[in-house]
Design an enzyme around this catalytic site. Sequence first.
Site, PDB file in Angstrom:
ATOM      1  N   HIS A   1     -26.634  35.922  16.075  1.00  0.00           N
ATOM      2  CA  HIS A   1     -25.312  35.881  16.726  1.00  0.00           C
ATOM      3  C   HIS A   1     -24.986  37.213  17.416  1.00  0.00           C
ATOM      4  O   HIS A   1     -23.971  37.861  17.113  1.00  0.00           O
ATOM      5  CB  HIS A   1     -24.205  35.508  15.726  1.00  0.00           C
TER       6      HIS A   1
ATOM      7  N   ARG B   1     -22.084  27.486  19.852  1.00  0.00           N
ATOM      8  CA  ARG B   1     -21.783  27.526  18.420  1.00  0.00           C
ATOM      9  C   ARG B   1     -22.789  26.661  17.683  1.00  0.00           C
ATOM     10  O   ARG B   1     -23.299  25.663  18.237  1.00  0.00           O
ATOM     11  CB  ARG B   1     -20.366  26.978  18.152  1.00  0.00           C
TER      12      ARG B   1
HETATM   13  N1  LIG Z   1     -23.175  33.585  20.924  1.00  0.00           N
HETATM   14  C1  LIG Z   1     -22.264  34.469  21.234  1.00  0.00           C
HETATM   15  O1  LIG Z   1     -22.432  35.674  20.999  1.00  0.00           O
HETATM   16  C2  LIG Z   1     -21.022  34.016  21.927  1.00  0.00           C
HETATM   17  C3  LIG Z   1     -20.181  34.977  22.505  1.00  0.00           C
HETATM   18  C4  LIG Z   1     -19.067  34.531  23.205  1.00  0.00           C
HETATM   19  C5  LIG Z   1     -18.791  33.193  23.318  1.00  0.00           C
HETATM   20  N2  LIG Z   1     -19.622  32.282  22.735  1.00  0.00           N
HETATM   21  C6  LIG Z   1     -19.342  30.848  22.853  1.00  0.00           C
HETATM   22  O2  LIG Z   1     -19.280  30.493  24.231  1.00  0.00           O
HETATM   23  C7  LIG Z   1     -18.201  29.575  24.388  1.00  0.00           C
HETATM   24  C8  LIG Z   1     -17.782  29.495  25.844  1.00  0.00           C
HETATM   25  O3  LIG Z   1     -17.066  30.660  26.202  1.00  0.00           O
HETATM   26  P1  LIG Z   1     -16.301  30.740  27.614  1.00  0.00           P
HETATM   27  O4  LIG Z   1     -15.557  32.015  27.625  1.00  0.00           O
HETATM   28  O5  LIG Z   1     -17.235  30.463  28.724  1.00  0.00           O
HETATM   29  O6  LIG Z   1     -15.302  29.486  27.469  1.00  0.00           O
HETATM   30  P2  LIG Z   1     -14.450  28.793  28.635  1.00  0.00           P
HETATM   31  O7  LIG Z   1     -14.209  29.747  29.753  1.00  0.00           O
HETATM   32  O8  LIG Z   1     -13.268  28.183  27.962  1.00  0.00           O
HETATM   33  O9  LIG Z   1     -15.404  27.650  29.194  1.00  0.00           O
HETATM   34  C9  LIG Z   1     -15.667  26.486  28.481  1.00  0.00           C
HETATM   35  C10 LIG Z   1     -16.401  25.513  29.381  1.00  0.00           C
HETATM   36  O10 LIG Z   1     -16.753  24.354  28.621  1.00  0.00           O
HETATM   37  C11 LIG Z   1     -16.265  23.188  29.292  1.00  0.00           C
HETATM   38  N3  LIG Z   1     -15.888  22.157  28.309  1.00  0.00           N
HETATM   39  C12 LIG Z   1     -15.058  22.247  27.255  1.00  0.00           C
HETATM   40  N4  LIG Z   1     -14.942  21.069  26.615  1.00  0.00           N
HETATM   41  C13 LIG Z   1     -15.724  20.202  27.302  1.00  0.00           C
HETATM   42  C14 LIG Z   1     -16.019  18.823  27.151  1.00  0.00           C
HETATM   43  N5  LIG Z   1     -15.488  18.092  26.154  1.00  0.00           N
HETATM   44  N6  LIG Z   1     -16.856  18.247  28.037  1.00  0.00           N
HETATM   45  C15 LIG Z   1     -17.392  18.966  29.057  1.00  0.00           C
HETATM   46  N7  LIG Z   1     -17.145  20.279  29.249  1.00  0.00           N
HETATM   47  C16 LIG Z   1     -16.321  20.891  28.382  1.00  0.00           C
HETATM   48  C17 LIG Z   1     -15.051  23.658  30.061  1.00  0.00           C
HETATM   49  O11 LIG Z   1     -14.760  22.744  31.114  1.00  0.00           O
HETATM   50  P3  LIG Z   1     -13.570  23.041  32.163  1.00  0.00           P
HETATM   51  O12 LIG Z   1     -13.997  24.267  32.926  1.00  0.00           O
HETATM   52  O13 LIG Z   1     -13.541  21.840  33.005  1.00  0.00           O
HETATM   53  O14 LIG Z   1     -12.339  23.299  31.353  1.00  0.00           O
HETATM   54  C18 LIG Z   1     -15.528  25.027  30.534  1.00  0.00           C
HETATM   55  O15 LIG Z   1     -16.309  24.908  31.706  1.00  0.00           O
HETATM   56  C19 LIG Z   1     -17.147  30.095  23.424  1.00  0.00           C
HETATM   57  O16 LIG Z   1     -16.201  29.109  23.096  1.00  0.00           O
HETATM   58  C20 LIG Z   1     -17.987  30.481  22.225  1.00  0.00           C
HETATM   59  O17 LIG Z   1     -18.146  29.372  21.389  1.00  0.00           O
HETATM   60  C21 LIG Z   1     -20.720  32.673  22.044  1.00  0.00           C
END
Ligand SMILES: NC(=O)c1ccc[n+]([C@@H]2O[C@H](COP(=O)([O-])OP(=O)(O)OC[C@H]3O[C@@H](n4cnc5c(N)ncnc54)[C@H](OP(=O)(O)O)[C@@H]3O)[C@@H](O)[C@H]2O)c1
Length: 309
Positions: free
Chosen positions: A272, A224
């Site tokens: 995006h 983000r």
């Molecule tokens: N650009 C785009 O088109 C696009 C598309 C989709 C998503 N995204 C972004 O990608 C993000 C990730 O998606 P996802 O599905 O992979 O999410 P997810 O499965 O919830 O994974 C989030 C990861 O971040 C880690 N994390 C969260 N807070 C943290 C902290 N304070 N310190 C260290 N690690 C932390 C989590 O750790 P744990 O595993 O230990 O919980 C997990 O490994 C989304 O939230 C969104 O913002 C962007």
Amino acid sequence: MKTILVLLRSNLEQWTRMLQAALPEHRVITEVAAAEGAAIPYAVVGKPEPGVLAAIPGLAVLFSVNAGIEGLLESGEVPVGVPIVRMVDEGLAEGMLEWVLATTLAWHRNLFAYRAAQLAAEWRPLAEVLARDRRVTVLGAGHLGSRVASALAALRFQTSTWSRTPKAIAGVRSLHGAAGRETAVAGAEILINLLPLTPATENLIDLRLLDALAPQSVLINGGRGRHVVDADVLEALDSGRLRAAVLDVFREEPLPRTHPFWTHPGVYLTPHVAALTQATTAVAAIADNLRGFEAGAPLRHVVDLARGY
Ligand SMILES: NC(=O)c1ccc[n+]([C@@H]2O[C@H](COP(=O)([O-])OP(=O)(O)OC[C@H]3O[C@@H](n4cnc5c(N)ncnc54)[C@H](OP(=O)(O)O)[C@@H]3O)[C@@H](O)[C@H]2O)c1
């Protein structure tokens, strides 16, 4: 027959048709009024207009079409006690993997430098490093980050991840928690951000963190815009700390025309599009989760409000 309300600003007709086909035992509607006062237990939403969620009678589960749900949380509009299911879907993960691999390999193999040399009709070979000698760190090792890290490791990049809790991904060094952050980013030549936006991760990518990277490193942000301190990225580019910043997400979208990211020679941006929710796979994911829930299984991918993701 239970009702599903679809509130989307784009592809509404496609989503409605596909959801109805996937869940023929449910009634799929696109306006609260169409329920004629009956309960609407399920809603599928992107960024709903203010006031709409509170007006849904009997809402029991909110399905987000986005993986990042900070907008829903920050709106304060989700009725108390209604679980939010975030989008976890194969199409999204594949899209992100493609975008990260495309950008990572383009920098790893100097494609932009060769293009510039070509335009100047200059034969300018550069030192080429094998992936096994390139240090890459992925911030976030969840649905998207773990997939990306695994693929990078399969290409033999020296891959590290940073997450809240430890991970076991084949061929990947896992660092976690505040204590592991410095080690995770220290000396990284390519830093890929796939964290969710929460109070703990906002503005995380600042000058201090960028200073820990290898000189002339590349930042790739698919998370983000608010993860990144824009002025610090520009300063790191100007000082040569960063060779390039590849950005898909921004604090304000569309990126305002006057923003320096548009014209900075070190910034490479995409609007995006890194991972777009694909109706085909996303509808199947929602239908599968909802059917399991109605059969008595716990809902999957429910946002933990305390963690913020
Ligand atoms: N650009 C785009 O088109 C696009 C598309 C989709 C998503 N995204 C972004 O990608 C993000 C990730 O998606 P996802 O599905 O992979 O999410 P997810 O499965 O919830 O994974 C989030 C990861 O971040 C880690 N994390 C969260 N807070 C943290 C902290 N304070 N310190 C260290 N690690 C932390 C989590 O750790 P744990 O595993 O230990 O919980 C997990 O490994 C989304 O939230 C969104 O913002 C962007």
